[in-house]
Structure formats: structure tokens, C-alpha cells
Motif scaffolding. Structure first.
Motif, PDB file in Angstrom:
ATOM      1  N   GLY A  47       5.269  -2.688   3.194  1.00  0.00           N
ATOM      2  CA  GLY A  47       4.296  -1.825   2.537  1.00  0.00           C
ATOM      3  C   GLY A  47       4.954  -0.712   1.749  1.00  0.00           C
ATOM      4  O   GLY A  47       4.505  -0.347   0.656  1.00  0.00           O
ATOM      5  N   ARG A  48       6.038  -0.176   2.304  1.00  0.00           N
ATOM      6  CA  ARG A  48       6.780   0.881   1.610  1.00  0.00           C
ATOM      7  C   ARG A  48       7.385   0.348   0.311  1.00  0.00           C
ATOM      8  O   ARG A  48       7.333   1.005  -0.730  1.00  0.00           O
ATOM      9  CB  ARG A  48       7.883   1.422   2.520  1.00  0.00           C
ATOM     10  N   ASN A  49       7.943  -0.858   0.360  1.00  0.00           N
ATOM     11  CA  ASN A  49       8.559  -1.432  -0.831  1.00  0.00           C
ATOM     12  C   ASN A  49       7.518  -1.696  -1.913  1.00  0.00           C
ATOM     13  O   ASN A  49       7.751  -1.451  -3.100  1.00  0.00           O
ATOM     14  CB  ASN A  49       9.292  -2.721  -0.471  1.00  0.00           C
ATOM     15  N   GLU A  50       6.347  -2.204  -1.494  1.00  0.00           N
ATOM     16  CA  GLU A  50       5.271  -2.451  -2.452  1.00  0.00           C
ATOM     17  C   GLU A  50       4.816  -1.147  -3.101  1.00  0.00           C
ATOM     18  O   GLU A  50       4.578  -1.093  -4.308  1.00  0.00           O
ATOM     19  CB  GLU A  50       4.099  -3.125  -1.741  1.00  0.00           C
ATOM     20  N   ARG A  51       4.704  -0.122  -2.290  1.00  0.00           N
ATOM     21  CA  ARG A  51       4.314   1.189  -2.825  1.00  0.00           C
ATOM     22  C   ARG A  51       5.342   1.681  -3.832  1.00  0.00           C
ATOM     23  O   ARG A  51       4.999   2.181  -4.908  1.00  0.00           O
ATOM     24  CB  ARG A  51       4.199   2.187  -1.678  1.00  0.00           C
ATOM     25  N   ASN A  52       6.627   1.557  -3.487  1.00  0.00           N
ATOM     26  CA  ASN A  52       7.688   2.024  -4.380  1.00  0.00           C
ATOM     27  C   ASN A  52       7.669   1.291  -5.720  1.00  0.00           C
ATOM     28  O   ASN A  52       7.872   1.898  -6.779  1.00  0.00           O
ATOM     29  CB  ASN A  52       9.050   1.853  -3.709  1.00  0.00           C
ATOM     30  N   LEU A  53       7.424  -0.008  -5.676  1.00  0.00           N
ATOM     31  CA  LEU A  53       7.357  -0.786  -6.918  1.00  0.00           C
ATOM     32  C   LEU A  53       6.200  -0.325  -7.794  1.00  0.00           C
ATOM     33  O   LEU A  53       6.325  -0.260  -9.028  1.00  0.00           O
ATOM     34  CB  LEU A  53       7.219  -2.274  -6.591  1.00  0.00           C
ATOM     35  N   ARG A  54       5.083   0.010  -7.174  1.00  0.00           N
ATOM     36  CA  ARG A  54       3.936   0.497  -7.937  1.00  0.00           C
ATOM     37  C   ARG A  54       4.232   1.875  -8.549  1.00  0.00           C
ATOM     38  O   ARG A  54       3.805   2.170  -9.670  1.00  0.00           O
ATOM     39  CB  ARG A  54       2.705   0.564  -7.047  1.00  0.00           C
ATOM     40  N   MET A  55       4.996   2.710  -7.812  1.00  0.00           N
ATOM     41  CA  MET A  55       5.384   4.002  -8.361  1.00  0.00           C
ATOM     42  C   MET A  55       6.325   3.838  -9.548  1.00  0.00           C
ATOM     43  O   MET A  55       6.212   4.551 -10.549  1.00  0.00           O
ATOM     44  CB  MET A  55       6.030   4.866  -7.264  1.00  0.00           C
ATOM     45  N   ILE A  56       7.235   2.859  -9.434  1.00  0.00           N
ATOM     46  CA  ILE A  56       8.138   2.555 -10.553  1.00  0.00           C
ATOM     47  C   ILE A  56       7.342   2.119 -11.774  1.00  0.00           C
ATOM     48  O   ILE A  56       7.619   2.539 -12.918  1.00  0.00           O
ATOM     49  CB  ILE A  56       9.154   1.466 -10.146  1.00  0.00           C
ATOM     50  N   GLU A  57       6.322   1.301 -11.551  1.00  0.00           N
ATOM     51  CA  GLU A  57       5.468   0.847 -12.653  1.00  0.00           C
ATOM     52  C   GLU A  57       4.810   2.029 -13.353  1.00  0.00           C
ATOM     53  O   GLU A  57       4.734   2.063 -14.586  1.00  0.00           O
ATOM     54  CB  GLU A  57       4.395  -0.105 -12.123  1.00  0.00           C
ATOM     55  N   ARG A  58       4.339   2.979 -12.578  1.00  0.00           N
ATOM     56  CA  ARG A  58       3.685   4.153 -13.179  1.00  0.00           C
ATOM     57  C   ARG A  58       4.677   5.001 -13.971  1.00  0.00           C
ATOM     58  O   ARG A  58       4.335   5.553 -15.020  1.00  0.00           O
ATOM     59  CB  ARG A  58       3.012   4.992 -12.093  1.00  0.00           C
TER      60      ARG A  58
END
Length: 280
Positions: free
Chosen positions: A96-107
Motif C-alpha cells: 500500500g505504501r508503494n502504491e501511494r508513493n507511485l501516485r505521489m510521483i504521478e502528481r
């Protein structure tokens, strides 16, 4: 002195597990718990170094819990092993942390900034990346001038790059800690943003669900608040712990190893009261 809440580079601290233990030893800490966020990766290294430094070492973890208000963190202290149930919880939190981080990178990319998660992991030598790492990375990339500015402008709740992170189920986490030989302790209770006038029934419920200890003393609260939490904890039958929530002076200059609210030293008496419970 003792310290039952610290972090290493296995999560978002700036000292390796070995460096953290040696730092504690150099500051006369005799009992140390490593409680990295959602990972047990640093425990074995820290344990071996603690043996050399003649420090009593407490294997721990700090789990992010799904909760409707504020932040709920659950410490597991005195882990004897990392059981299958706890491994499962940690793996899901990591995913879940990795998925969140990827979404932050996208933003970040959508806002026109070049960012790469693998670069951040390499920079900080950890797979357990969180917002503090993003903040430091943003300073390095000159997106902001300070880490605090990174949070204020981009990473804090309701800021443009903030992504809600799904936490572990509380009852599952309590059970996983116990099956690993540990004791569940509610970290920094005021972070769930419930007032003293309303917190007693909440704590009663948490006690009934299996939480055994309360981190009454934490540098994020005022001394008077911590004393009220201690009184409430003892009245409700929790054992009381104390910690610095140390990540390294470069991250939080106001947090010192072995010290808690108001800069107070964490006295050995806290450990004397609970060592048989924690070490079992």
C-alpha cells in the motif's frame, strides 16, 4: 535512560540500525527499542550491535492503523519472532505504501517536476519510503527550500500531492503482534485527534480489543498532557511507555534520543515497571 520509540534507515530515520544503537549507547541509553514504520528489516542488525554495546534491546515495530480521525499508530514491543500473521500485515502495508508513493510521483510529474521513485529509494537506501523522504528529495531537487515547506505546500493532508494511505485493520494488527510474542501499545494517543473529554471511552474500547500499553510520554505532547495520559492509562489498566520518536537531529532537531515531552529524560523507572511484561 531508556527509549522505547525510535526509527532507523529501515524506515524514515537517518541512522542505520547499527548507528542508531551506537548513538544511543554514546548518550547513556541502557534500554532501546527500534520501532520502524511498517517494517522489521532493521531489527537483526540492531540486535547484534546492541549485544556488543551491552544495551538491552527491544525488538519493535510501528504499524499504521486505519482510523477515521487523525493518525493511529500501533507499537509492537518485545517481538520474539516475526510470525506469519505479522509478515502478512507488513507485506500489505508495504504494498500500500508503494502504491501511494507511485501516485505521489504521478502528481509531481503532472505538476511538471521530474521525479522517480527508484531514485528516491536509492538516495535513502531503503524500500520503506514515506513523506519525509519525499520532502528531503524535494529540497535536494530545489523544488522547495526546506522540508517543512515541502509538507506545508505539497505533502500535508489536503495539499496537492497528498495521497491517503490505507492502514492495517486494528484487530488484525493487535493479533499479529501478540502471535509474534509482542505487546500492543498505542503510540502517541493524542494523534487520533480526540479530546480528553471524549477519549476515555475510546481507550476503554481499545483496551477491550487487546491493546495493553499506552505511550503516555511522547515529545509531540505537552508535559501536562502526558501526565494526564499516564493517570488515565493507569486508571484503565494499561501499562505506560515513553519514547523520543527519534528519527535523527537532521529530521527533528528538537527530538533527542532518550528524551521525551518537554525535553525530559526518560527515566529507568518506566522500564522497571514494564520490563517483565515486555521481555516476558
Amino acid at each position: 535512560m531508556i527509549d522505547l520509540h525510535t526509527h532507523s534507515t529501515a524506515s524514515d530515520g537517518i541512522l542505520t540500525p547499527s548507528e542508531l544503537v551506537r548513538h544511543a549507547a554514546s548518550h547513556n541509553v541502557s534500554v532501546l527499542a527500534l520501532t520502524d514504520h511498517d517494517t522489521a528489516d532493521g531489527l537483526e542488525e540492531a540486535r547484534k550491535t546492541a549485544l556488543k554495546e551491552r544495551i538491552t534491546f527491544v525488538s519493535g515495530v510501528e504499524l499504521n492503523i486505519q482510523w477515521p480521525t487523525g493518525e493511529f499508530h500501533l507499537l509492537g514491543l518485545g517481538l520474539k519472532k516475526i510470525g506469519d500473521e505479522l509478515s502478512s500485515v507488513l507485506n500489505r502495508l508495504k504494498s500500500g505504501r508503494n502504491e501511494r508513493n507511485l501516485r505521489m510521483i504521478e502528481r509531481m510529474k503532472e505538476a511538471g517536476f521530474d521525479a522517480d521513485l527508484e531514485e528516491i529509494k536509492a538516495e535513502f537506501k531503503t524500500e520503506c519510503i514515506g513523506r519525509p523522504h519525499f520532502a528531503a528529495y524535494m529540497v535536494e531537487k530545489k523544488i522547495v527550500k526546506t522540508r517543512q515547506q515541502a509538507f506545508d505546500k505539497y505533502l500535508a493532508k489536503n495539499a496537492p500531492w497528498y495521497i491517503e494511505r490505507v492502514g492495517a485493520d486494528l484487530d488484525e494488527a493487535i493479533n499479529a503482534i501478540k502471535l509474534s510474542g509482542g505487546r500492543p501499545v498505542m503510540a502517541h494517543p493524542l494523534s487520533i485527534y480526540i479530546s480528553f473529554g471524549k477519549i476515555r471511552p475510546v481507550l476503554e474500547n481499545l483496551k477491550a480489543r487487546g491493546i495493553e500499553g499506552l505511550e503516555a510520554f511522547h515529545p509531540g505532547a505537552r508535559v501536562g498532557e502526558c501526565l494526564r495520559l499516564e493517570e488515565l492509562a493507569r486508571d484503565l489498566g494499561f501499562f505506560v511507555t515513553a519514547g523520543s520518536d527519534y528519527h535523527g537531529e537532521a529530521v527533528r532537531a528538537d527530538r533527542k534520543i532518550g528524551h521525551t515531552c518537554g525535553g525530559r529524560k526518560i527515566e529507568d523507572s518506566i522500564w522497571d515497571d514494564i520490563k517483565e511484561i515486555i521481555l516476558g
